[in-house]
Design a protein around this motif. Structure first.
Motif, mmCIF file in Angstrom:
data_model
loop_
_atom_site.group_PDB
_atom_site.id
_atom_site.type_symbol
_atom_site.label_atom_id
_atom_site.label_comp_id
_atom_site.label_asym_id
_atom_site.label_seq_id
_atom_site.Cartn_x
_atom_site.Cartn_y
_atom_site.Cartn_z
ATOM 1 N N GLY A 265 16.368 -23.736 16.686
ATOM 2 C CA GLY A 265 17.220 -23.449 17.852
ATOM 3 C C GLY A 265 18.695 -23.478 17.515
ATOM 4 N N GLY A 266 19.034 -23.248 16.248
ATOM 5 C CA GLY A 266 20.446 -23.188 15.861
ATOM 6 C C GLY A 266 21.139 -24.531 15.726
ATOM 7 N N LEU A 267 20.359 -25.612 15.703
ATOM 8 C CA LEU A 267 20.980 -26.936 15.528
ATOM 9 C C LEU A 267 21.662 -26.976 14.154
ATOM 10 C CD1 LEU A 267 21.143 -29.937 16.630
ATOM 11 C CD2 LEU A 267 19.240 -30.404 15.091
ATOM 12 N N GLN A 268 22.919 -27.338 14.128
ATOM 13 C CA GLN A 268 23.684 -27.335 12.871
ATOM 14 C C GLN A 268 24.833 -28.303 13.033
ATOM 15 O OE1 GLN A 268 23.080 -24.395 10.543
ATOM 16 N NE2 GLN A 268 23.992 -25.801 9.067
ATOM 17 N N GLU A 269 24.920 -29.279 12.187
ATOM 18 C CA GLU A 269 26.017 -30.246 12.312
ATOM 19 C C GLU A 269 26.320 -30.862 10.949
ATOM 20 O OE1 GLU A 269 27.674 -30.884 15.094
ATOM 21 O OE2 GLU A 269 28.822 -32.646 14.492
ATOM 22 N N GLU A 270 27.576 -30.773 10.559
ATOM 23 C CA GLU A 270 28.021 -31.529 9.391
ATOM 24 C C GLU A 270 28.989 -32.566 9.917
ATOM 25 O OE1 GLU A 270 27.913 -28.079 5.945
ATOM 26 O OE2 GLU A 270 29.823 -28.958 6.525
ATOM 27 N N HIS A 271 28.945 -33.772 9.368
ATOM 28 C CA HIS A 271 29.897 -34.791 9.806
ATOM 29 C C HIS A 271 31.307 -34.233 9.666
ATOM 30 C CE1 HIS A 271 32.442 -38.286 9.799
ATOM 31 N NE2 HIS A 271 31.433 -38.986 10.315
ATOM 32 N N GLU A 272 32.118 -34.415 10.724
ATOM 33 C CA GLU A 272 33.414 -33.716 10.746
ATOM 34 C C GLU A 272 34.343 -34.126 9.601
ATOM 35 O OE1 GLU A 272 35.382 -34.588 14.396
ATOM 36 O OE2 GLU A 272 35.316 -36.760 14.095
ATOM 37 N N GLY A 273 34.164 -35.346 9.082
ATOM 38 C CA GLY A 273 35.076 -35.776 8.014
ATOM 39 C C GLY A 273 34.533 -35.523 6.622
ATOM 40 N N ALA A 274 33.287 -35.091 6.525
ATOM 41 C CA ALA A 274 32.625 -35.074 5.211
ATOM 42 C C ALA A 274 33.204 -34.033 4.261
ATOM 43 C CB ALA A 274 31.127 -34.861 5.387
ATOM 44 N N SER A 275 33.559 -32.857 4.791
ATOM 45 C CA SER A 275 33.978 -31.807 3.854
ATOM 46 C C SER A 275 35.290 -32.166 3.145
ATOM 47 C CB SER A 275 34.072 -30.458 4.552
ATOM 48 O OG SER A 275 34.928 -30.578 5.644
ATOM 49 N N ALA A 276 36.078 -33.053 3.735
ATOM 50 C CA ALA A 276 37.314 -33.488 3.064
ATOM 51 C C ALA A 276 36.990 -34.236 1.767
ATOM 52 C CB ALA A 276 38.129 -34.369 3.996
ATOM 53 N N PHE A 277 35.740 -34.711 1.636
ATOM 54 C CA PHE A 277 35.355 -35.458 0.432
ATOM 55 C C PHE A 277 34.748 -34.568 -0.651
ATOM 56 C CE2 PHE A 277 35.864 -38.794 3.467
ATOM 57 C CZ PHE A 277 36.234 -39.916 2.727
ATOM 58 N N LEU A 278 34.612 -33.263 -0.362
ATOM 59 C CA LEU A 278 33.973 -32.391 -1.360
ATOM 60 C C LEU A 278 34.737 -32.359 -2.687
ATOM 61 C CD1 LEU A 278 32.712 -29.488 0.946
ATOM 62 C CD2 LEU A 278 31.329 -31.187 -0.276
#
Ligand SMILES: O=P(O)(O)OC[C@H]1O[C@H](O[C@H]2O[C@H](CO)[C@@H](O)[C@H](O)[C@H]2O)[C@H](O)[C@@H](O)[C@@H]1O
Length: 524
Positions: free
Chosen positions: A356-369
């Motif tokens: 059903g299109g559920l999609q969520e990445e923690h909002e702060g996580a990509s800053a740690f890539l």
């Protein structure tokens, strides 16, 4: 937004008592409209009969004379403000009789019309706060002067939100005086098994905070949604907030709650009892992958799901929500499980997707890539010469496996992992023969599970979350579900855990999930 820290453990608050209208639901407006219609009608009839005008009902009259009081008391109090005296009458009076009770009954009809046409709007932050308290083992009660509280809770889908409900009907039955008298709050605390000194009152009405103050409650929280903070304070509120989102509750630490695994009952021998719960309730199933659905093996890529386990998961997912919550990369674990009907939370819950299109990445996580990339490069160099050491990059985590490493080289790997974590500002955790680096954020499998319960609309009282896992990171999920769910640790060894049951190995997990699935098939 400033946050007021409420610490039920430290302060010893055992119970919270909430008003309904204006605190949990936005029904105060519906009441105000019904009152205004009642008095507009009544005053205009009276004025024309007596050939003189009476000051019309104004918004402020509701707040000053009616809000928070029992229905007939509200009628009496407003009429008094206009110097009108009517006979009390009888609660059985028809709504067109010009008595206190008759007018009160007419108001009730008007309110029910409003309820049927307008529905009930809920303050989501209040509901979230109350659920959180319940998860922490704090008792909750609803105290409302309204005789419509049950209908309002029903319309709002909140019937299971409170341990005790004391509304206008109950108050009348037990001859309890309404707010600003403290009787109903005191009775609610008594029914919760708490003293006023251990209990907190949350109220938006002047009469309500006054009742809390008069009852000697430990804390009276005034909720000001209409700009009456000063009056709430003057009448007894210890603190005034605008919304319950401002209240922060400190969770009870998992250490305080943990038990020795060997002292816990086996979930298989209790399967009948656990499954019987689901005759009336709905399960929401959360499963760890490695060590839970597949046995621990020498290398990550060898942990392949059996066809039998896949079939059981598919069957389960046709009866309830099933989510895999793994330390692995989300795409990796989704591929290994191979079922599109499931939700997948990868990288220890930082990366979530589902049907059903559920999609969520923690909002702060990509800053740690970038930090994870640098740590990966650094570690790849440092462990290059160590036989058996494996580096596994997940989107938001990095695992350094040492299962195949000679014992005398493990300390070196540990130092390298700890050094890279420190250099790059990452969090170091441990698992089964693995060091893991991940974003240094307040996020874990437990928070991901709670997020999922909310996102999938599974916070209703008829849902029981069930989590099965085997490793350290699963303890966060057990702790998060401690009060309102079931935690099952997969282990045959001695350790402390926040789970309530154990299963010895992945075969036992398969048998348990099969029993659950069969139970749901019979029920549906
Ligand atoms: O949260 P999980 O789904 O349990 O994932 C935790 C870690 O599991 C994997 O490593 C573990 O299982 C491997 C295969 O059995 C084993 O070789 C390793 O020693 C274990 O630590 C996975 O590779 C990691 O990414 C997960 O974080």
């Amino acid at each position: 937004m400033s946050r007021t820290r409420i610490d039920p453990n430290e302060e010893g608050y055992a119970a919270f008592i909430f008003d309904l209208d204006g605190v949990v639901t936005r029904t105060a407006r519906l009441h105000a409209v019904a009152w205004k219609r009642l008095f507009d009608e009544y005053l205009s009839q009276r004025s024309s009969r007596r050939n003189g005008s009476i000051r019309a009902f104004e918004d402020d009259d509701y707040r000053r004379f009616i809000d928070g009081k029992p229905r007939y008391e509200g009628v009496r109090s407003f009429l008094k403000s206009r110097k009108i005296t009517l006979p009390y009458g009888d609660p059985a009076d028809p709504p067109d009789r010009k008595t206190i009770c008759g007018l009160g009954n007419r108001k009730n009809l008007l309110f029910q019309e409003q309820l049927a046409t307008g529905g009930v709007e809920v303050f989501k932050s209040s509901v979230a706060f109350i659920r959180k308290l319940r998860r922490l083992g704090v008792k909750t009660a609803l105290v409302s002067s309204s005789k419509n509280a049950a209908a309002v809770l029903d319309a709002a889908g909140l019937v299971d939100l409170f341990d005790v409900r004391l509304d206008g009907v109950e108050a009348e039955r037990f001859s309890l005086r309404g707010k600003p008298h403290p009787d109903t709050f005191l009775e609610a605390a008594r029914r919760l098994g708490a003293t006023p000194e251990q209990s907190v009152v949350v109220e938006d009405a002047i009469a309500g905070v006054a009742a809390g103050k008069a009852g000697g409650f430990a804390l009276v929280i005034g909720v000001d949604r209409t700009g009456q903070a000063a009056e709430l304070e003057a009448n007894g509120a210890d603190i005034v907030i605008e919304d319950l989102a401002e209240l922060k509750v400190r969770p009870i630490s998992s250490v305080q709650r943990s038990k020795a695994a060997e002292a816990l009952p086996d979930a298989l021998s209790c399967a009948a009892g656990i499954c019987a719960l689901f005759a009336e309730k709905r399960p929401a199933v959360f499963l760890d992958y490695d060590g839970t659905l597949t046995p621990i093996v020498t290398r990550p890529e060898l942990a392949v799901l059996s066809a039998d386990m896949r079939a059981i998961l598919a069957e389960l997912a046709s009866h309830c929500s099933v989510a895999i919550v793994s330390g692995r990369d989300r795409a990796d674990v989704a591929h290994l499980v191979g079922l599109e009907s499931l939700v997948y939370a990868g990288s220890h819950g930082f990366d979530i997707a589902g049907p059903g299109g559920l999609q969520e990445e923690h909002e702060g996580a990509s800053a740690f890539l970038p930090a994870l990339d640098r740590a990966e490069t650094q570690l790849r160099g440092e462990i290059a010469g160590i036989k058996g050491a494996l580096l596994e990059r997940k989107k938001f985590a990095l695992a350094v496996h040492y299962r195949l490493v000679a014992r005398n080289r493990i300390a070196h790997i540990q130092r390298a992992a700890a050094g890279a974590a420190e250099n790059q500002g990452l969090r170091l955790t441990t698992g089964k023969k693995v060091f893991e680096l991940r974003p240094d954020l307040d996020w874990d499998k437990g928070k991901a599970v709670l997020w999922l319960l909310s996102a999938l609309d599974l916070e209703a009282g008829d849902v029981v979350p069930l989590y099965i896992g085997d490793d350290n990171t699963d303890e966060d999920a057990f702790a998060a579900l401690w009060d309102n769910g079931i935690g099952i640790l997969v282990t045959d060894a001695s350790r402390r855990t926040s789970a309530q049951y154990i299963l010895s190995d992945t075969q036992a997990v398969e048998r348990f999930l099969r029993s659950l699935s069969e139970r749901l098939v019979r029920r549906d």
